[in-house]
Design a protein around this motif. Structure first.
Motif, short mmCIF file in Angstrom:
data_model
loop_
_atom_site.label_atom_id
_atom_site.label_comp_id
_atom_site.label_asym_id
_atom_site.label_seq_id
_atom_site.Cartn_x
_atom_site.Cartn_y
_atom_site.Cartn_z
N GLN A 37 -68.88 0.17 27.28
CA GLN A 37 -68.84 -0.75 28.41
C GLN A 37 -67.72 -0.41 29.38
O GLN A 37 -67.69 -0.92 30.51
CB GLN A 37 -68.68 -2.20 27.92
N LEU A 38 -66.78 0.44 28.96
CA LEU A 38 -65.65 0.82 29.80
C LEU A 38 -66.03 1.94 30.77
O LEU A 38 -66.94 2.72 30.50
CB LEU A 38 -64.48 1.31 28.93
N THR A 39 -65.29 2.04 31.87
CA THR A 39 -65.39 3.23 32.70
C THR A 39 -64.77 4.39 31.94
O THR A 39 -64.06 4.19 30.94
CB THR A 39 -64.65 3.02 34.03
N LEU A 40 -65.01 5.61 32.40
CA LEU A 40 -64.53 6.78 31.67
C LEU A 40 -63.02 6.79 31.53
O LEU A 40 -62.47 7.26 30.53
CB LEU A 40 -65.01 8.06 32.36
N HIS A 41 -62.32 6.26 32.54
CA HIS A 41 -60.86 6.20 32.46
C HIS A 41 -60.36 4.93 33.12
O HIS A 41 -60.83 4.54 34.20
CB HIS A 41 -60.22 7.42 33.13
N CYS A 42 -59.39 4.28 32.48
CA CYS A 42 -58.79 3.05 33.00
C CYS A 42 -57.28 3.24 33.15
O CYS A 42 -56.66 4.01 32.41
CB CYS A 42 -59.04 1.88 32.04
N ASP A 43 -56.71 2.50 34.10
CA ASP A 43 -55.25 2.49 34.21
C ASP A 43 -54.67 1.56 33.14
O ASP A 43 -53.82 1.97 32.35
CB ASP A 43 -54.82 2.02 35.60
N ASN A 44 -55.13 0.31 33.13
CA ASN A 44 -54.57 -0.71 32.24
C ASN A 44 -55.67 -1.46 31.51
O ASN A 44 -56.63 -1.92 32.15
CB ASN A 44 -53.74 -1.74 33.04
N ILE A 45 -55.50 -1.60 30.19
CA ILE A 45 -56.41 -2.40 29.38
C ILE A 45 -55.58 -3.42 28.59
O ILE A 45 -54.52 -3.08 28.04
CB ILE A 45 -57.22 -1.54 28.41
N LEU A 46 -56.06 -4.63 28.52
CA LEU A 46 -55.48 -5.67 27.67
C LEU A 46 -56.41 -5.91 26.49
O LEU A 46 -57.61 -6.11 26.68
CB LEU A 46 -55.30 -6.97 28.45
N GLU A 47 -55.86 -5.86 25.27
CA GLU A 47 -56.64 -6.23 24.09
C GLU A 47 -56.06 -7.51 23.49
O GLU A 47 -54.85 -7.57 23.20
CB GLU A 47 -56.63 -5.12 23.04
N ILE A 48 -56.91 -8.48 23.27
CA ILE A 48 -56.49 -9.77 22.71
C ILE A 48 -56.93 -9.83 21.25
O ILE A 48 -58.11 -9.71 20.95
CB ILE A 48 -57.12 -10.93 23.51
N GLY A 49 -55.97 -10.03 20.34
CA GLY A 49 -56.27 -10.07 18.92
C GLY A 49 -56.44 -8.67 18.36
O GLY A 49 -57.48 -8.36 17.77
N CYS A 50 -55.42 -7.84 18.50
CA CYS A 50 -55.56 -6.41 18.18
C CYS A 50 -55.50 -6.10 16.70
O CYS A 50 -55.86 -5.00 16.27
CB CYS A 50 -54.48 -5.61 18.90
N GLY A 51 -55.01 -7.04 15.87
CA GLY A 51 -54.91 -6.77 14.43
C GLY A 51 -54.03 -5.57 14.16
O GLY A 51 -52.95 -5.41 14.75
N THR A 52 -54.46 -4.68 13.29
CA THR A 52 -53.67 -3.51 12.93
C THR A 52 -53.89 -2.34 13.89
O THR A 52 -53.44 -1.23 13.61
CB THR A 52 -53.98 -3.06 11.49
#
Length: 225
Positions: A37-52
């Protein structure tokens, strides 16, 4: 979410973080779907609930910077230990409901198996603010099956789950402590039904793409205009 429930969730996952985990589970099964679902390259990504940090490390291969947040200090501690080769991941211990969201900062916000712990009516407007125009919210979360479709999904998922457990996890068997830790956590877990998912997201995020998956999961993909 009450402070007492917040503390229980943190305590549960501090405990779970220290336990051996299988190579394959119902969440990791959909990592490839989320990445698509992502573009091939992103500047900034936020992950919520990243676990390990298993998904965080995959996201870091597609972005200049990943901010990965989790409520559990133990989860973040282990994530940092396992991610030392990824200088572009910023792991943070934080309650996302109290976190200060930057404005129009992220190309994508990604979350897996976390949103059922959170009040969506409070959270989603903040995520919209934090996304850049054209940015995507990509969510995978747990679902309570209902109706005829739910019966069909269960009939397919149960034998497939058994097959994947054997083939992917190579005979992995959880310890009694692992079973007890998850049982204690699941005791207070509550999940949306398919109809609730459709109603909430369609009303809060115009144009959200809602998809029901096997293994008791749903996904949301929404692009900010």
């Amino acid at each position: 979410m009450s402070e007492t429930m917040n503390q229980k969730i943190q305590k549960d996952f501090d405990r779970i973080a220290l336990l051996e985990q299988p190579m394959w589970n119902h969440n990791s099964h959909y990592h490839r779907f989320l990445l698509k679902q992502l573009t091939l390259h992103c500047d900034n990504i936020l992950e919520i609930g990243c676990g390990t940090g298993k998904l965080s490390r995959l996201l870091a291969q597609r972005a200049d910077r990943v901010t990965a947040i989790d409520l559990s200090p133990k989860m973040i501690e282990i994530a940092k230990q396992q991610s030392q080769d990824y200088a572009n991941i910023n792991f943070q211990v934080a309650d996302i409901l109290k976190w200060r969201f930057p404005v129009s900062q992220f190309d994508a916000i990604v979350s897996i198996a976390t949103f059922h712990h959170l009040p969506l009516e409070r959270l989603l407007p903040n995520l919209e603010i934090a996304l850049k125009p054209g940015g995507k919210l990509i969510v995978l979360d747990l679902l309570e099956n209902e109706g005829i479709q739910g019966i069909v999904n269960n009939a397919i998922a149960i034998p497939l789950n058994w097959l994947f457990q054997i083939c992917r996890n190579r005979g992995f068997r959880p310890t009694r402590e692992t079973v007890e830790a998850w049982r204690e956590h699941l005791r207070t877990d509550k999940y949306l039904t398919q109809s609730q998912v459709q109603y909430i997201y369609k009303n809060l995020l115009t144009g959200a793409n809602v998809k029901i998956h096997l293994f008791w999961r749903y996904s949301i993909v929404w692009k900010k205009l």
